[in-house]
Design a protein around this motif. Structure first.
Motif, short mmCIF file in Angstrom:
data_model
loop_
_atom_site.label_atom_id
_atom_site.label_comp_id
_atom_site.label_asym_id
_atom_site.label_seq_id
_atom_site.Cartn_x
_atom_site.Cartn_y
_atom_site.Cartn_z
N THR A 1 5.40 22.40 -2.34
CA THR A 1 6.04 21.26 -1.67
C THR A 1 5.43 20.89 -0.32
N PRO A 2 5.28 21.80 0.64
CA PRO A 2 4.79 21.37 1.96
C PRO A 2 3.44 20.66 1.91
N ALA A 3 2.48 21.23 1.18
CA ALA A 3 1.16 20.61 1.11
C ALA A 3 1.21 19.29 0.36
N ALA A 4 2.03 19.22 -0.71
CA ALA A 4 2.13 17.98 -1.48
C ALA A 4 2.67 16.85 -0.63
N VAL A 5 3.72 17.13 0.14
CA VAL A 5 4.32 16.10 0.99
C VAL A 5 3.34 15.68 2.09
N ALA A 6 2.67 16.65 2.68
CA ALA A 6 1.68 16.31 3.71
C ALA A 6 0.58 15.43 3.13
N ASN A 7 0.10 15.78 1.93
CA ASN A 7 -0.93 14.97 1.29
C ASN A 7 -0.41 13.57 0.96
N ALA A 8 0.84 13.52 0.52
CA ALA A 8 1.42 12.22 0.17
C ALA A 8 1.50 11.30 1.38
N TRP A 9 1.95 11.82 2.51
CA TRP A 9 2.00 10.99 3.71
C TRP A 9 0.60 10.55 4.13
N GLY A 10 -0.38 11.44 3.96
CA GLY A 10 -1.76 11.08 4.26
C GLY A 10 -2.24 9.95 3.37
N GLU A 11 -1.92 10.03 2.09
CA GLU A 11 -2.29 8.97 1.15
C GLU A 11 -1.59 7.66 1.48
N PHE A 12 -0.33 7.76 1.87
CA PHE A 12 0.44 6.56 2.23
C PHE A 12 -0.22 5.85 3.41
N LYS A 13 -0.59 6.64 4.41
CA LYS A 13 -1.21 6.03 5.59
C LYS A 13 -2.54 5.37 5.23
N ARG A 14 -3.31 6.02 4.38
CA ARG A 14 -4.60 5.43 4.00
C ARG A 14 -4.40 4.14 3.21
N ALA A 15 -3.40 4.12 2.33
CA ALA A 15 -3.12 2.89 1.59
C ALA A 15 -2.63 1.80 2.54
N GLN A 16 -1.84 2.21 3.52
CA GLN A 16 -1.34 1.26 4.52
C GLN A 16 -2.50 0.68 5.33
N ASP A 17 -3.44 1.52 5.69
CA ASP A 17 -4.62 1.04 6.42
C ASP A 17 -5.41 0.06 5.56
N GLN A 18 -5.55 0.38 4.27
CA GLN A 18 -6.25 -0.51 3.35
C GLN A 18 -5.55 -1.87 3.32
N ARG A 19 -4.23 -1.84 3.25
CA ARG A 19 -3.44 -3.07 3.24
C ARG A 19 -3.66 -3.88 4.50
N ASN A 20 -3.57 -3.22 5.65
CA ASN A 20 -3.68 -3.94 6.92
C ASN A 20 -5.05 -4.59 7.09
N VAL A 21 -6.09 -3.87 6.71
CA VAL A 21 -7.44 -4.42 6.82
C VAL A 21 -7.59 -5.61 5.89
N THR A 22 -7.10 -5.47 4.67
CA THR A 22 -7.23 -6.56 3.69
C THR A 22 -6.45 -7.78 4.12
N LEU A 23 -5.19 -7.58 4.57
CA LEU A 23 -4.35 -8.72 4.94
C LEU A 23 -4.85 -9.40 6.21
N SER A 24 -5.43 -8.63 7.10
CA SER A 24 -5.93 -9.24 8.34
C SER A 24 -7.09 -10.18 8.07
N ALA A 25 -7.76 -9.96 6.92
CA ALA A 25 -8.88 -10.82 6.56
C ALA A 25 -8.47 -11.94 5.61
N THR A 26 -7.15 -12.01 5.33
CA THR A 26 -6.64 -13.01 4.39
C THR A 26 -5.86 -14.06 5.14
N GLU A 27 -6.22 -15.30 4.94
CA GLU A 27 -5.55 -16.37 5.68
C GLU A 27 -4.11 -16.55 5.23
N ASN A 28 -3.88 -16.48 3.93
CA ASN A 28 -2.53 -16.71 3.42
C ASN A 28 -2.07 -15.48 2.65
#
Length: 708
Positions: free
Chosen positions: A293-320
């Motif tokens: 459990t501890p390592a899985a949750v830590a990895n999950a939050w890490g993956e969430f943040k990376r997906a969030q970063d992917q989203r932010n970069v993509t949306l910042s380059a999208t006009e609409n």
């Protein structure tokens, strides 16, 4: 019309489905029930001294008509659950539970069972004797008269409630299918998927695009829907299934299970369940979950943040971006942005990748091919035999020409691959006929999946998860087909839950073995093999998002245990299902509500409230420990590469004799033995050492934290 009195005259006793009428099932069931009750009475009141033959073998031979009827009832309840079939199941379940209680509480029969001398240690007879004695004790044979009556009532009520839970969930899942009428909400879907959704809407008498839901919380379509509003609609519908009705039903189920456990001398239902599993205790289960459990949750939050970063970069380059810039990323969004990140980092077009995984090739040139290499068997179509639905295919399994008994019959396999409104979600294996040398029966088993049915003239193209599921369920089928035991109660998959998934999960490994992958992964239109860069990506993709997948699975395991660790008094005090869930996940350290839900929330947790996995959902993980470690035995003997990515090693020929040698060992030590073995000893003999959790930690990327 099929009367079920005598076995079917079709090959292998395959049921003559064309002769079966739903309105005849309840009368046939009641006739079969009365016949079995008469057989039990004859055994229990036999004036002769108890012997092995007139007691244990008589019990094993009894109830053949009942088995034939129930195989149809419960198969139809999962695969063709019309209102008429649901009514049959609702009628049959409590009456069957009462009948089984009467048998296990029959004092004369219990006396005969106890009177039989101990069978030789390590024999199949000892395993059967242990099975029946344990079954009687756990069925209440040692209780007082009043306690027996209480147990009868509990078992009958539980049979009714679990049937109600499953039936309502299926109806709720159908009713909450998401209808989209604005085509802009379908952005991200390919034209083929949109056509299928439009056809589903038309079939249901609606206009637009209908997205039907599968069992888990996270719906696969979330990975493709680019519109956040559409994602939110689908995710909310998924999490809302079951509703208040199933919440009330599950609370009553939990209370009754806790009462039954107390009556039988256990602290709680989880203790009652784990006693007969290879894990042996709740403490052992929680130790395993706690390691992950501890390592899985830590990895999950890490993956969430990376997906969030992917989203932010993509949306910042999208006009609409439809205002999505200003909104936090939610659990509905994570699958989509993770998929975008995966496609970019692995350089994979998911729609293009699927074209290399046509269902027929995956099944025949993949799963069947691997089994032929390993076990020397052949699987050929029997188009002269019909299944219970037009989508069902029948296959005959025989020994290969290089076996000790060339061409010998093994059994029949039915494959029911496509989703339909009357089919329960998920995938499973069950049987119509169990292998038994005592009765002289060969197995007839069925694999059920829920792959989207393609349009006429097209082929179903699979995701990698679906490819793994094909191999997984065929692993269960092999466990049933290659069984070679005397007694039906010990046949095939009649083993503890935390061991039954071992052969199926072992079989998943062959999907990505280079030699097997090369044989079936070919372009649906051109027949060209999977390019090397995509083959490498497929291997990496199998390891993608392990923090997410492990954490959502662990959350479901902890939730299952939380419900079933309640004692009778505690169970009565729980009234708010959602609050109980929240506290249970928080205490287990898997509370990631803003990012992900458990794989199943309580109101649609079919495995534990309508299936056979109550207090046992963790068994998949326990079996994966065996799989992750046990598959190394194939690698060590040169029969597999174990996911080796080095091109030179992939091109080094594997000796077919090494493959066959390892396959024959697995067949002889595991697959053929059913429940006649000591499971720890069998694993040790096959693997050459005791199991270790370390290979699983490595496989799931849990030796560190922070995402991929």
């Amino acid at each position: 019309m099929e009367d079920f009195v005598t076995p079917s005259e079709l090959p292998y006793e395959l049921p003559d489905f064309a002769q079966i009428q739903v309105d005849s099932l309840v009368p046939a069931f009641r006739t079969a029930l009365a016949d079995h009750a008469a057989e039990i009475t004859a055994i229990s009141q036999n004036p002769e001294e108890p012997t092995w033959e007139n007691t244990f073998e008589a019990l094993e031979s009894a109830g053949q008509m009942l088995h034939r009827v129930l195989a149809i009832v419960f198969n139809y309840a999962g695969t063709m659950a019309t209102p008429e079939v649901r009514e049959v199941e609702a009628t049959v379940s409590p009456e069957l539970a009462a009948h089984v209680s009467d048998m296990l509480l029959n004092e004369q029969l219990w006396d005969r069972v106890q009177a039989i001398p101990a069978a030789p240690e390590g024999s199949e007879e000892e395993a059967l004797q242990t099975y029946w004695r344990r079954r009687f004790v756990r069925g209440g044979a040692n209780l007082s008269a009043q306690e027996r009556e209480d147990l009868r009532g509990i078992d009958a009520k539980l049979a009714t409630l679990t049937t109600q839970f499953g039936s309502h969930l299926q109806a709720s899942t159908e009713a909450t299918a998401v209808l989209l009428t604005d085509e802009s909400l379908l952005e991200g879907l390919d034209e083929k998927t949109k056509r299928r959704f439009a056809e589903d809407a038309a079939t249901s008498g609606q206009q637009g695009w209908l997205i039907r839901l599968g069992l888990p919380s996270v719906q696969p379509v979330l990975e493709e829907l680019a519109n956040p509003e559409a994602r939110q609609l689908v995710h909310e519908a998924s999490l809302g299934r079951g509703g208040q009705q199933n919440q009330e039903t599950l609370l009553e189920i939990v209370r009754l299970r806790a009462r039954r456990a107390k009556l039988l001398g256990y602290a709680n239902h989880a203790e009652y369940v784990t006693e007969v599993e290879t894990a042996g205790s709740v403490d052992a289960v929680e130790e395993l979950l706690g390691q992950l459990t501890p390592a899985a949750v830590a990895n999950a939050w890490g993956e969430f943040k990376r997906a969030q970063d992917q989203r932010n970069v993509t949306l910042s380059a999208t006009e609409n971006a439809s205002g999505e810039h200003d909104q936090p990323m939610t659990a509905a969004d994570w699958p989509y942005w993770s998929a975008q990140q995966r496609a970019e980092e692995l350089d994979v077009d998911e729609a293009e990748l699927k074209k290399y995984f046509a269902l027929d090739r995956v099944l025949e040139d993949g799963a069947f091919f691997a089994a032929q290499r390993l076990y020397g068997i052949t699987v050929t179509p029997r188009d002269d035999l019909a299944g219970y639905h037009g989508d069902v295919r029948v296959w005959e399994v025989r020994e290969g020409e290089d076996s000790l008994n060339p061409g010998a019959e093994i059994g029949l396999l039915l494959t029911d691959m496509y989703a339909r409104p009357t089919k329960r979600g998920g995938a499973w294996m069950s049987s119509f006929v169990d292998q038994s040398n005592l009765i002289g029966q060969l197995p007839v088993v069925v694999n059920v999946l829920n792959v989207a049915k393609p349009a006429a003239g097209e082929q179903a193209l699979l995701s990698m998860d679906e490819v793994a599921t094909v191999f997984h369920e065929f692993g269960h089928a092999l466990h049933g087909l290659l069984s070679d035991v005397r007694y039906p109660s010990l046949s095939g998959t009649s083993v503890p839950r935390d061991f039954v998934e071992f052969p199926s999960q072992i079989n998943e490994n062959w999907a990505l073995e280079p030699d097997v992958l090369r044989n079936y992964a070919k372009h649906v239109d051109t027949g060209e093999p999977l390019p090397e860069h995509l083959a490498a990506a497929v291997t990496k993709q199998a390891q993608w998002g392990q923090g997410f997948s492990t954490t959502e699975f662990l959350a479901a395991c902890w939730l299952d245990l939380a419900w079933h660790k309640l004692d009778a008094q505690q169970a009565e005090q729980v009234t708010d299902v959602e609050e109980f869930e929240r506290r249970a996940l928080e205490e287990a350290g898997v509370d990631m509500e803003s990012a992900l839900a458990p794989r199943y929330r309580s109101a649609y947790f079919n495995h534990i409230f309508a299936g056979g996995y109550s207090a046992d959902y963790w068994s998949y993980l326990w079996a994966e420990v065996l799989d992750a470690d046990g598959f190394q035995a194939f690698v060590d003997t040169g029969a597999a590469r174990g996911g080796v990515e080095n091109k030179e090693e992939q091109e080094t020929a594997i000796d077919p004799d090494d493959v066959r040698f390892a396959g024959d060992r697995f067949r002889r030590m595991i697959l053929s033995r059913g429940a006649t073995i000591d499971y720890d000893d069998a694993f040790w003999m096959f693997r050459g050492m005791q199991r270790s959790v370390e290979p699983l930690l490595v496989r799931r990327g849990l030796t560190g934290a922070g995402g991929q």
